[in-house]
Design a protein around this motif. Structure first.
Motif, PDB file in Angstrom:
ATOM      1  N   UNK A 165       0.671  -1.143  -0.003  1.00 25.27           N
ATOM      2  CA  UNK A 165      -0.122  -0.060  -0.030  1.00 25.27           C
ATOM      3  C   UNK A 165       0.610   1.424  -0.192  1.00 25.27           C
ATOM      4  N   UNK A 166       2.148   1.226   0.573  1.00 23.02           N
ATOM      5  CA  UNK A 166       2.868   2.253   0.603  1.00 23.02           C
ATOM      6  C   UNK A 166       3.218   2.680  -0.514  1.00 23.02           C
ATOM      7  N   UNK A 189      11.069   9.190  -6.436  1.00 23.93           N
ATOM      8  CA  UNK A 189      10.951   9.105  -4.952  1.00 23.93           C
ATOM      9  C   UNK A 189      10.572   7.387  -4.877  1.00 23.93           C
ATOM     10  N   UNK A 190       9.846   6.737  -5.700  1.00 24.61           N
ATOM     11  CA  UNK A 190       9.842   5.528  -5.828  1.00 24.61           C
ATOM     12  C   UNK A 190      11.117   4.635  -5.817  1.00 24.61           C
ATOM     13  N   UNK A 191      12.008   5.086  -6.458  1.00 17.52           N
ATOM     14  CA  UNK A 191      13.258   4.518  -6.493  1.00 17.52           C
ATOM     15  C   UNK A 191      13.976   4.702  -5.200  1.00 17.52           C
ATOM     16  N   UNK A 192      14.183   5.945  -4.544  1.00 15.08           N
ATOM     17  CA  UNK A 192      14.736   6.093  -3.155  1.00 15.08           C
ATOM     18  C   UNK A 192      13.987   5.131  -2.119  1.00 15.08           C
ATOM     19  N   UNK A 193      12.742   5.171  -2.319  1.00 15.88           N
ATOM     20  CA  UNK A 193      12.028   4.357  -1.284  1.00 15.88           C
ATOM     21  C   UNK A 193      12.344   2.797  -1.483  1.00 15.88           C
ATOM     22  N   UNK A 194      12.410   2.194  -2.508  1.00 15.74           N
ATOM     23  CA  UNK A 194      12.666   1.016  -2.842  1.00 15.74           C
ATOM     24  C   UNK A 194      14.047   0.639  -2.393  1.00 15.74           C
ATOM     25  N   UNK A 195      15.002   1.526  -2.884  1.00 14.93           N
ATOM     26  CA  UNK A 195      16.436   1.250  -2.182  1.00 14.93           C
ATOM     27  C   UNK A 195      16.600   1.314  -0.743  1.00 14.93           C
ATOM     28  N   UNK A 227      13.527  12.445   4.225  1.00 15.57           N
ATOM     29  CA  UNK A 227      14.087  13.767   4.008  1.00 15.57           C
ATOM     30  C   UNK A 227      14.272  14.072   2.323  1.00 15.57           C
ATOM     31  N   UNK A 228      14.912  12.984   1.746  1.00 14.66           N
ATOM     32  CA  UNK A 228      15.152  13.250   0.097  1.00 14.66           C
ATOM     33  C   UNK A 228      13.675  13.310  -0.685  1.00 14.66           C
ATOM     34  N   UNK A 229      12.674  12.437  -0.125  1.00 13.07           N
ATOM     35  CA  UNK A 229      11.531  12.497  -0.811  1.00 13.07           C
ATOM     36  C   UNK A 229      10.680  13.863  -0.468  1.00 13.07           C
ATOM     37  N   UNK A 230      10.734  14.436   0.813  1.00 12.12           N
ATOM     38  CA  UNK A 230      10.215  15.456   1.076  1.00 12.12           C
ATOM     39  C   UNK A 230      10.728  16.734   0.170  1.00 12.12           C
ATOM     40  N   UNK A 231      12.081  16.782  -0.041  1.00 12.70           N
ATOM     41  CA  UNK A 231      12.503  17.506  -0.794  1.00 12.70           C
ATOM     42  C   UNK A 231      12.479  17.540  -2.314  1.00 12.70           C
ATOM     43  N   UNK A 232      12.426  16.333  -2.861  1.00 12.87           N
ATOM     44  CA  UNK A 232      11.989  16.107  -4.168  1.00 12.87           C
ATOM     45  C   UNK A 232      10.632  16.342  -4.571  1.00 12.87           C
ATOM     46  N   UNK A 233       9.637  16.192  -3.844  1.00 14.04           N
ATOM     47  CA  UNK A 233       8.449  16.465  -4.125  1.00 14.04           C
ATOM     48  C   UNK A 233       8.022  17.732  -3.768  1.00 14.04           C
ATOM     49  N   UNK A 234       8.877  18.589  -2.966  1.00 15.43           N
ATOM     50  CA  UNK A 234       8.905  19.859  -2.491  1.00 15.43           C
ATOM     51  C   UNK A 234       9.377  20.740  -3.677  1.00 15.43           C
TER      52      UNK A 234
END
Length: 318
Positions: free
Chosen positions: A147-148, A165-171, A214-221
């Motif tokens: 679901x994430x 972001x999906x790549x970062x979360x997966x890794x 932190x990375x995902x917040x920055x990328x989507x921001x």
């Protein structure tokens, strides 16, 4: 106690009414701000996770039981605060923040299983497998993990940003991240470990997902490459500080204060900072990690929230 500014881009939750009356246009303590981030996260999570009466009921009840259990919601808070640090709003990255909490909840459910840490308590209540049985607990963790990615993939942000972001979360969640760190943690139980192995475990089982937040917040921001890099560096240092603090709390605190078994790391002879360095050197290492995290924020325009979260890592030890 560090302080954070209340900045939620106009999003208002009814439960914040008392907080808003108390702190309108002033700074609030970091614990109050964490609570505000958590309320925002929980409100959205309760919508994203299927209704407990939807078939298969036991699965959805277990997912909600674990993911909505009381907690700091640190990873969502860091994601939202990172977006705010570069001028975006917390609400604009809320679904990504919830996805990060789902991955974290998945990891906690599986950590508590008899085959791994064999913990009966989590967040002050029976762990998922004690409440629902091992089979449902395993599957609830699996479902939250799936679901994430569905939640993050459904984000309304630009396609290339979501894919990154999906790549970062997966890794961060895989064999070179959270799961890999947990494997080495399990393999290291009962053994003398060196500093390099300890760093491998902590940087992956805790630091990787925090850095990803932190990375995902920055990328989507819509941050710049330099801002994203700075926030990734900040997240790595904060992740280490929080894991070091958790090691100390497990050693020195109580089950009532922790919401889970205290002293369990020592009983299982796990690889921890106190076991390798001793108590005082561990405290010093936590402080050093926070200092490094704060140094990474120097180029960001609105980093008060993140700085407060970093300081909270060691202030909760006092």
């Amino acid at each position: 106690m560090g302080t954070l500014r209340r900045t939620f881009g106009g999003y208002f939750h009814p439960a914040w009414a008392d907080l808003h009356r108390q702190v309108d246009s002033i700074e609030v303590g970091v614990e109050s701000q964490l609570k505000a981030y958590a309320l925002l996260t929980d409100d959205r999570l309760s919508t994203l996770i299927p209704d407990p009466n939807t078939r298969p009921e036991a699965l959805h009840q277990a997912m909600r039981y674990s993911c909505l259990a009381p907690g700091k919601r640190l990873r969502p808070a860091l994601c939202m605060a990172s977006a705010e640090a570069i001028g975006a709003t917390a609400a604009s990255v809320l679904d990504a923040a919830c996805a990060l909490e789902m991955v974290h909840a998945f990891s906690l459910i599986h950590d508590d299983l008899p085959a791994i840490d064999d913990d009966d308590l989590r967040r002050g209540q029976p762990s998922c497998h004690k409440k629902f049985g091992e089979a449902i607990a395993i599957l609830a963790g699996d479902a939250l993990f799936a679901l994430a990615y569905e939640t993050l993939a459904s984000s309304k942000h630009r396609g290339p940003a979501v894919v990154e972001c999906l790549k970062i979360l997966s890794k961060s969640a895989g064999s070179d991240g959270l799961v890999g760190g947990e494997v080495v943690d399990v393999e290291s139980e009962g053994k003398q470990v060196n500093e390099q192995t300890l760093e491998f475990i902590h940087s992956r089982k805790t630091g990787s997902l925090i850095s990803a937040s932190c990375q995902i917040g920055a990328i989507l921001g819509a941050g710049t490459d330099e801002q994203i890099s700075a926030l990734a560096d900040f997240g790595r240092h904060v992740g280490l500080a929080f894991q070091i603090a958790d090691d100390l709390l497990n050693e020195l605190s109580t089950a009532e204060a922790l919401g889970k078994a205290a002293g369990s790391d020592r009983a299982r002879m796990k690889a921890t900072y106190p076991a390798v360095y001793g108590i005082e050197a561990t405290r010093a290492a936590a402080s050093k990690s926070v200092e490094s995290a704060l140094a990474a924020l120097k180029t960001l325009p609105k980093s008060e929230n993140l700085a407060g979260l970093a300081r909270f890592a060691i202030e909760r030890l006092n």
